[in-house]
Enzyme design. Structure first.
Site, short mmCIF file in Angstrom:
data_model
loop_
_atom_site.label_atom_id
_atom_site.label_comp_id
_atom_site.label_asym_id
_atom_site.label_seq_id
_atom_site.Cartn_x
_atom_site.Cartn_y
_atom_site.Cartn_z
N GLU A 211 49.83 -29.15 71.21
CA GLU A 211 48.98 -30.12 71.74
C GLU A 211 48.95 -30.13 73.40
O GLU A 211 47.94 -30.41 73.88
CB GLU A 211 49.87 -31.47 71.42
CG GLU A 211 50.20 -32.01 69.96
CD GLU A 211 50.78 -33.39 69.39
OE1 GLU A 211 50.45 -34.10 70.43
OE2 GLU A 211 51.48 -33.12 68.78
N HIS A 227 63.60 -13.24 53.84
CA HIS A 227 63.28 -13.10 52.34
C HIS A 227 61.77 -12.99 52.30
O HIS A 227 61.04 -12.86 51.22
CB HIS A 227 63.70 -14.25 51.58
CG HIS A 227 65.10 -14.29 51.43
ND1 HIS A 227 65.79 -13.52 50.42
CD2 HIS A 227 66.14 -14.82 52.29
CE1 HIS A 227 67.18 -13.80 50.72
NE2 HIS A 227 67.24 -14.72 51.72
N LYS A 313 42.21 -38.93 63.12
CA LYS A 313 42.92 -40.17 62.93
C LYS A 313 41.61 -41.18 62.43
O LYS A 313 41.81 -41.99 61.70
CB LYS A 313 43.62 -40.92 64.16
CG LYS A 313 45.17 -40.16 64.30
CD LYS A 313 45.88 -41.01 65.42
CE LYS A 313 47.14 -40.30 65.57
NZ LYS A 313 48.03 -40.95 66.46
O1 PA5 Z 1 52.33 -36.50 70.32
C1 PA5 Z 1 51.16 -36.99 69.89
O2 PA5 Z 1 50.66 -37.50 70.74
C2 PA5 Z 1 51.04 -36.88 68.35
O3 PA5 Z 1 51.79 -35.97 67.82
C3 PA5 Z 1 51.61 -38.38 68.02
O4 PA5 Z 1 52.96 -38.56 68.06
C4 PA5 Z 1 51.17 -38.68 66.45
O5 PA5 Z 1 49.50 -38.34 66.43
C5 PA5 Z 1 51.63 -39.85 65.94
O6 PA5 Z 1 51.26 -40.88 66.82
P1 PA5 Z 1 52.27 -41.85 66.92
O7 PA5 Z 1 53.60 -41.07 67.61
O8 PA5 Z 1 51.88 -42.95 67.78
O9 PA5 Z 1 52.80 -42.62 65.86
#
Ligand code: PA5
Length: 322
Positions: A211, A227, A313
């Site tokens: 990310e 393994h 999303k």
């Molecule tokens: O770190 C991030 O921005 C994402 O991995 C979010 O955590 C993920 O999309 C889920 O969203 P949320 O944490 O708001 O439930």
């Protein structure tokens, strides 16, 4: 561009505030339950991975982690479902929480707002509202504290977080280590290797580099690593670089690092041992969070932006019934 490096740098302050302010609203002492399921995605879901691993040694209860919009059939009346979503609007988590309610399970919520928090307020479910305004992955210390407060208030389960502030003290040292790690991984596909116990950290590292730095990564877990993946290194090209996480002394971890290096690959060992398990995970998460942002910045990408998650999303909202 939002400067999330500063937000990671401020983790100690974030933890301090969370420890001071986190409260369970609508607390309900459950006493005993048949099992616990943590449900959540990405930066919120990782808290479930950490807690499930920690609880293995602390309770005899079955503990599951669900990163999906459906729950396994064994989650039913008598179980506690802890739904964690920083935004409170993640569809998988909302669906899983609603399914747990339909099955008669107890449901508790950790969120900074959104529909999940509304649901908790409307149904008077136990919840912890965490500090708003952060990115989910940056809010890790707050989410962890939120979960620890819930588990204490609902089930009398104590999480070792007392040394958390201490492990987030050495900013200079952690920045040095993060810069070294970012430089090491620049231009490579990072492969994070850890024992099962440290799997949540290896996964956290993968997610953070995905990310924040926009790079593809891989996670391998010891002993399963021995393994199958071990053989892959015999023919792997130089595009991979390996980070082995270490927590206390572990002969298998050392063997993995030595073996991959002996086959001609670059390996960096990062020892995250800082007292207890949760604190060590917190420290390791700090290192990989900072390193991934530093790498992202050096690659000219915006670490705070996750455009493709938004695309996913939106698509999910079309195909998943409300
Ligand atoms: O770190 C991030 O921005 C994402 O991995 C979010 O955590 C993920 O999309 C889920 O969203 P949320 O944490 O708001 O439930």
């Amino acid at each position: 561009m939002r400067d999330i490096l500063v937000e990671y740098i401020n983790w100690r302050r974030q933890l301090e505030l969370a420890l001071r302010n986190s409260r369970t609203s609508n607390p309900t002492r459950l006493g005993s339950v048949d099992g616990i399921v943590f449900t959540g995605m990405g930066g919120s879901g990782i808290v479930g991975d950490v807690l499930a691993e920690y609880l293995k040694e602390v309770t005899e209860l079955p503990v599951a982690v669900v990163k999906s919009y459906r729950l396994p059939r064994y989650v039913r009346r008598g179980w506690l479902a802890v739904a964690i979503s920083y935004s409170g609007n993640t569809l998988e988590t909302l669906n899983a929480a609603r399914e747990a309610l339909r099955r008669g399970s107890s449901v508790a919520v950790i969120a900074s707002g959104g529909r999940l928090l509304e649901l908790a307020k409307e149904l008077r479910l136990p919840y912890v509202a965490v500090e708003p305004g952060l990115l989910p992955r940056v809010a890790f210390p707050s989410l962890l504290v939120g979960a620890s407060v819930l588990l204490r208030d609902l089930l009398d389960l104590e999480l070792e977080l007392s040394e958390g502030l201490r492990v987030l003290e050495d900013l200079e040292g952690v920045l040095k280590l993060s810069e070294r790690l970012a430089a090491f991984l620049r231009g490579a596909i990072p492969v994070f290797v850890a024992t099962e116990e440290l799997y949540p950290l290896a996964l956290r590292a993968k997610n953070e580099f995905n990310e924040n730095a926009k790079v593809v990564c891989k996670v391998e877990v010891i002993p399963e690593w021995g393994h199958n993946d071990i053989v892959g290194w015999e023919g792997a090209s130089g595009v991979f670089k390996v980070v082995v996480f270490r927590y206390g002394s572990n002969e298998l971890t050392d063997f993995a690092a030595r073996y991959i290096a002996r086959l001609g690959h670059e390996v960096e060992v990062v020892d995250v041992s800082r007292g207890g398990y949760i604190e060590s995970i917190l420290y390791g998460s700090w290192v990989v969070g900072l390193a991934s942002v530093i790498l992202g910045r050096s690659l000219g990408v915006d670490p705070s932006e996750t455009r493709s998650i938004g695309v996913y999303k939106e698509f999910l909202a079309k195909v998943l019934p409300p």
